[in-house]
Design a protein around this motif. Structure first.
Motif, PDB file in Angstrom:
ATOM      1  N   ALA A  86      39.600  53.899  34.838  1.00  0.00           N
ATOM      2  CA  ALA A  86      40.395  54.642  35.817  1.00  0.00           C
ATOM      3  C   ALA A  86      39.743  54.564  37.192  1.00  0.00           C
ATOM      4  CB  ALA A  86      40.525  56.102  35.391  1.00  0.00           C
ATOM      5  N   PHE A  87      40.569  54.541  38.228  1.00  0.00           N
ATOM      6  CA  PHE A  87      40.076  54.569  39.601  1.00  0.00           C
ATOM      7  C   PHE A  87      40.021  56.012  40.081  1.00  0.00           C
ATOM      8  CE2 PHE A  87      42.046  50.345  39.288  1.00  0.00           C
ATOM      9  CZ  PHE A  87      40.960  49.570  39.645  1.00  0.00           C
ATOM     10  N   ALA A  88      38.973  56.361  40.815  1.00  0.00           N
ATOM     11  CA  ALA A  88      38.820  57.707  41.353  1.00  0.00           C
ATOM     12  C   ALA A  88      38.437  57.607  42.824  1.00  0.00           C
ATOM     13  CB  ALA A  88      37.752  58.466  40.580  1.00  0.00           C
ATOM     14  N   MET A  89      39.274  58.207  43.671  1.00  0.00           N
ATOM     15  CA  MET A  89      39.026  58.221  45.106  1.00  0.00           C
ATOM     16  C   MET A  89      39.247  59.656  45.588  1.00  0.00           C
ATOM     17  SD  MET A  89      41.049  56.134  48.124  1.00  0.00           S
ATOM     18  CE  MET A  89      40.615  54.511  47.524  1.00  0.00           C
ATOM     19  N   ASP A  90      38.209  60.263  46.131  1.00  0.00           N
ATOM     20  CA  ASP A  90      38.298  61.632  46.638  1.00  0.00           C
ATOM     21  C   ASP A  90      38.648  61.562  48.123  1.00  0.00           C
ATOM     22  OD1 ASP A  90      38.181  64.366  46.909  1.00  0.00           O
ATOM     23  OD2 ASP A  90      35.993  64.452  46.957  1.00  0.00           O
ATOM     24  N   TYR A  91      39.933  61.340  48.407  1.00  0.00           N
ATOM     25  CA  TYR A  91      40.375  61.159  49.787  1.00  0.00           C
ATOM     26  C   TYR A  91      41.864  61.466  49.878  1.00  0.00           C
ATOM     27  CZ  TYR A  91      41.012  58.994  54.365  1.00  0.00           C
ATOM     28  OH  TYR A  91      41.300  58.781  55.684  1.00  0.00           O
ATOM     29  N   GLU A  92      42.263  62.076  50.964  1.00  0.00           N
ATOM     30  CA  GLU A  92      43.684  62.311  51.237  1.00  0.00           C
ATOM     31  C   GLU A  92      44.002  61.755  52.612  1.00  0.00           C
ATOM     32  OE1 GLU A  92      46.228  63.528  49.477  1.00  0.00           O
ATOM     33  OE2 GLU A  92      44.981  63.792  47.713  1.00  0.00           O
ATOM     34  N   PRO A  93      45.083  61.021  52.749  1.00  0.00           N
ATOM     35  CA  PRO A  93      46.030  60.656  51.704  1.00  0.00           C
ATOM     36  C   PRO A  93      45.499  59.496  50.865  1.00  0.00           C
ATOM     37  CG  PRO A  93      46.700  59.652  53.759  1.00  0.00           C
ATOM     38  CD  PRO A  93      45.473  60.482  54.059  1.00  0.00           C
ATOM     39  N   LEU A  94      45.950  59.451  49.622  1.00  0.00           N
ATOM     40  CA  LEU A  94      45.611  58.319  48.759  1.00  0.00           C
ATOM     41  C   LEU A  94      46.374  57.088  49.235  1.00  0.00           C
ATOM     42  CD1 LEU A  94      45.663  59.981  45.222  1.00  0.00           C
ATOM     43  CD2 LEU A  94      43.668  59.074  46.433  1.00  0.00           C
ATOM     44  N   PRO A  95      45.857  55.909  48.975  1.00  0.00           N
ATOM     45  CA  PRO A  95      46.604  54.697  49.345  1.00  0.00           C
ATOM     46  C   PRO A  95      47.934  54.661  48.598  1.00  0.00           C
ATOM     47  CG  PRO A  95      44.697  54.142  47.995  1.00  0.00           C
ATOM     48  CD  PRO A  95      44.607  55.598  48.282  1.00  0.00           C
ATOM     49  N   ASN A  96      48.947  54.092  49.241  1.00  0.00           N
ATOM     50  CA  ASN A  96      50.264  54.070  48.609  1.00  0.00           C
ATOM     51  C   ASN A  96      50.668  52.675  48.138  1.00  0.00           C
ATOM     52  OD1 ASN A  96      50.655  53.098  51.182  1.00  0.00           O
ATOM     53  ND2 ASN A  96      51.987  54.758  51.834  1.00  0.00           N
ATOM     54  N   GLU A  97      49.736  51.723  48.205  1.00  0.00           N
ATOM     55  CA  GLU A  97      49.976  50.392  47.638  1.00  0.00           C
ATOM     56  C   GLU A  97      48.647  49.866  47.106  1.00  0.00           C
ATOM     57  OE1 GLU A  97      51.379  46.127  49.366  1.00  0.00           O
ATOM     58  OE2 GLU A  97      52.536  47.868  50.017  1.00  0.00           O
ATOM     59  N   ILE A  98      48.681  49.278  45.896  1.00  0.00           N
ATOM     60  CA  ILE A  98      47.448  48.744  45.310  1.00  0.00           C
ATOM     61  C   ILE A  98      47.701  47.372  44.687  1.00  0.00           C
ATOM     62  CG2 ILE A  98      46.526  51.049  44.818  1.00  0.00           C
ATOM     63  CD1 ILE A  98      47.046  50.408  41.837  1.00  0.00           C
ATOM     64  N   HIS A  99      46.608  46.640  44.535  1.00  0.00           N
ATOM     65  CA  HIS A  99      46.654  45.333  43.884  1.00  0.00           C
ATOM     66  C   HIS A  99      45.304  45.157  43.185  1.00  0.00           C
ATOM     67  CE1 HIS A  99      47.259  41.006  43.316  1.00  0.00           C
ATOM     68  NE2 HIS A  99      46.019  40.863  43.734  1.00  0.00           N
ATOM     69  N   VAL A 100      45.332  44.810  41.910  1.00  0.00           N
ATOM     70  CA  VAL A 100      44.094  44.606  41.157  1.00  0.00           C
ATOM     71  C   VAL A 100      44.159  43.242  40.480  1.00  0.00           C
ATOM     72  CG1 VAL A 100      42.610  45.467  39.296  1.00  0.00           C
ATOM     73  CG2 VAL A 100      43.846  47.084  40.750  1.00  0.00           C
ATOM     74  N   ALA A 101      43.035  42.533  40.560  1.00  0.00           N
ATOM     75  CA  ALA A 101      42.923  41.230  39.894  1.00  0.00           C
ATOM     76  C   ALA A 101      41.484  41.058  39.442  1.00  0.00           C
ATOM     77  CB  ALA A 101      43.306  40.102  40.838  1.00  0.00           C
ATOM     78  N   TYR A 102      41.309  40.254  38.387  1.00  0.00           N
ATOM     79  CA  TYR A 102      39.943  39.892  38.022  1.00  0.00           C
ATOM     80  C   TYR A 102      39.796  38.384  38.101  1.00  0.00           C
ATOM     81  CZ  TYR A 102      41.399  38.856  33.150  1.00  0.00           C
ATOM     82  OH  TYR A 102      41.997  38.361  32.023  1.00  0.00           O
ATOM     83  N   TYR A 103      38.533  37.986  38.271  1.00  0.00           N
ATOM     84  CA  TYR A 103      38.202  36.577  38.456  1.00  0.00           C
ATOM     85  C   TYR A 103      37.179  36.161  37.428  1.00  0.00           C
ATOM     86  CZ  TYR A 103      40.391  37.632  42.894  1.00  0.00           C
ATOM     87  OH  TYR A 103      41.286  38.045  43.844  1.00  0.00           O
ATOM     88  N   GLN A 104      37.408  35.004  36.866  1.00  0.00           N
ATOM     89  CA  GLN A 104      36.437  34.327  35.995  1.00  0.00           C
ATOM     90  C   GLN A 104      36.410  32.894  36.472  1.00  0.00           C
ATOM     91  OE1 GLN A 104      37.702  35.160  31.850  1.00  0.00           O
ATOM     92  NE2 GLN A 104      35.587  35.833  31.604  1.00  0.00           N
ATOM     93  N   GLY A 105      35.288  32.533  37.111  1.00  0.00           N
ATOM     94  CA  GLY A 105      35.230  31.220  37.740  1.00  0.00           C
ATOM     95  C   GLY A 105      36.228  31.179  38.871  1.00  0.00           C
ATOM     96  N   ASP A 106      37.081  30.158  38.894  1.00  0.00           N
ATOM     97  CA  ASP A 106      38.082  30.074  39.959  1.00  0.00           C
ATOM     98  C   ASP A 106      39.467  30.531  39.491  1.00  0.00           C
ATOM     99  OD1 ASP A 106      38.577  27.961  38.304  1.00  0.00           O
ATOM    100  OD2 ASP A 106      38.537  26.420  39.855  1.00  0.00           O
ATOM    101  N   LYS A 107      39.517  31.198  38.343  1.00  0.00           N
ATOM    102  CA  LYS A 107      40.786  31.687  37.811  1.00  0.00           C
ATOM    103  C   LYS A 107      40.987  33.165  38.167  1.00  0.00           C
ATOM    104  CE  LYS A 107      43.392  32.379  33.585  1.00  0.00           C
ATOM    105  NZ  LYS A 107      43.263  32.687  32.180  1.00  0.00           N
ATOM    106  N   GLU A 108      42.143  33.458  38.775  1.00  0.00           N
ATOM    107  CA  GLU A 108      42.508  34.834  39.132  1.00  0.00           C
ATOM    108  C   GLU A 108      43.586  35.327  38.178  1.00  0.00           C
ATOM    109  OE1 GLU A 108      44.751  37.320  42.695  1.00  0.00           O
ATOM    110  OE2 GLU A 108      43.935  35.355  43.146  1.00  0.00           O
ATOM    111  N   THR A 109      43.417  36.558  37.676  1.00  0.00           N
ATOM    112  CA  THR A 109      44.397  37.153  36.772  1.00  0.00           C
ATOM    113  C   THR A 109      44.807  38.520  37.296  1.00  0.00           C
ATOM    114  OG1 THR A 109      43.386  36.009  34.888  1.00  0.00           O
ATOM    115  CG2 THR A 109      44.827  37.880  34.390  1.00  0.00           C
ATOM    116  N   GLU A 110      46.125  38.713  37.480  1.00  0.00           N
ATOM    117  CA  GLU A 110      46.664  40.011  37.891  1.00  0.00           C
ATOM    118  C   GLU A 110      46.407  41.044  36.810  1.00  0.00           C
ATOM    119  OE1 GLU A 110      48.706  41.484  40.555  1.00  0.00           O
ATOM    120  OE2 GLU A 110      48.053  39.643  41.504  1.00  0.00           O
ATOM    121  N   VAL A 111      46.155  42.275  37.218  1.00  0.00           N
ATOM    122  CA  VAL A 111      45.917  43.362  36.279  1.00  0.00           C
ATOM    123  C   VAL A 111      46.990  44.422  36.500  1.00  0.00           C
ATOM    124  CG1 VAL A 111      44.310  45.182  35.601  1.00  0.00           C
ATOM    125  CG2 VAL A 111      43.438  42.935  36.260  1.00  0.00           C
ATOM    126  N   LYS A 112      47.628  44.828  35.415  1.00  0.00           N
ATOM    127  CA  LYS A 112      48.648  45.869  35.488  1.00  0.00           C
ATOM    128  C   LYS A 112      47.958  47.235  35.540  1.00  0.00           C
ATOM    129  CE  LYS A 112      52.739  47.632  33.200  1.00  0.00           C
ATOM    130  NZ  LYS A 112      53.657  47.495  32.075  1.00  0.00           N
TER     131      LYS A 112
END
Length: 157
Positions: A86-112
């Motif tokens: 889980a992501f935890a950010m103690d800040y207001e306002p929270l961001p209203n758009e996010i994007h998460v991906a992981y990388y292994q070598g030169d391969k990028e994979t979107e994370v839901k």
């Protein structure tokens, strides 16, 4: 002469709005807030990478390396296959758009991500993550008041 002055004034307006002159921004601080990840009952810091931040008519952009280079020399966080993160950010306002991906070598994979949570991969290995967030303006379409990319690494055991 008047035509040149009009173009000059438009140029100033664009520069000001590009540097955080947007009065509808509710962002505070000189840079994006710290962000952590939570796994079970433990909390782990992320590393702030590239960002653009504007508050109180000041704007700054910082460009850094990608997640793997940014985390060089840091131990990845050990997780079980499919464990919830889980992501935890103690800040207001929270961001209203996010994007998460992981990388292994030169391969990028979107994370839901749902409700600020995602599950770790099921296959063993080290995964370098980029957690990108945007504070999109509520009044102006396609205008970001700030954005940040945070890096962390997970090692699925």
């Amino acid at each position: 002469m008047k035509k040149w002055m009009f173009v000059f004034l438009i140029g100033i307006s664009i520069i000001l709005s590009g540097c955080g002159g947007n009065t509808s921004s509710k962002l505070t601080g000189s840079k994006p807030p710290e962000t952590n990840i939570q796994i079970g009952n433990e909390t782990f810091p992320t590393t702030l990478g590239t960002y653009c931040w504007s508050s109180m008519f000041k704007g700054v952009c910082v460009d850094t390396a990608g997640p793997e280079a940014l985390l060089e020399g840091k131990e990845p966080i050990a997780v079980q296959p499919g464990e919830e993160v889980a992501f935890a950010m103690d800040y207001e306002p929270l961001p209203n758009e996010i994007h998460v991906a992981y990388y292994q070598g030169d391969k990028e994979t979107e994370v839901k991500v749902e409700n600020h949570r995602f599950t770790a991969p099921k296959e063993k290995g080290v995964y370098y993550y980029s957690y990108g967030v945007w504070w999109m303006d509520e009044n102006e379409e396609n205008v970001s008041n700030g954005d940040a990319f945070y890096a962390f690494a997970l090692e699925v055991k």
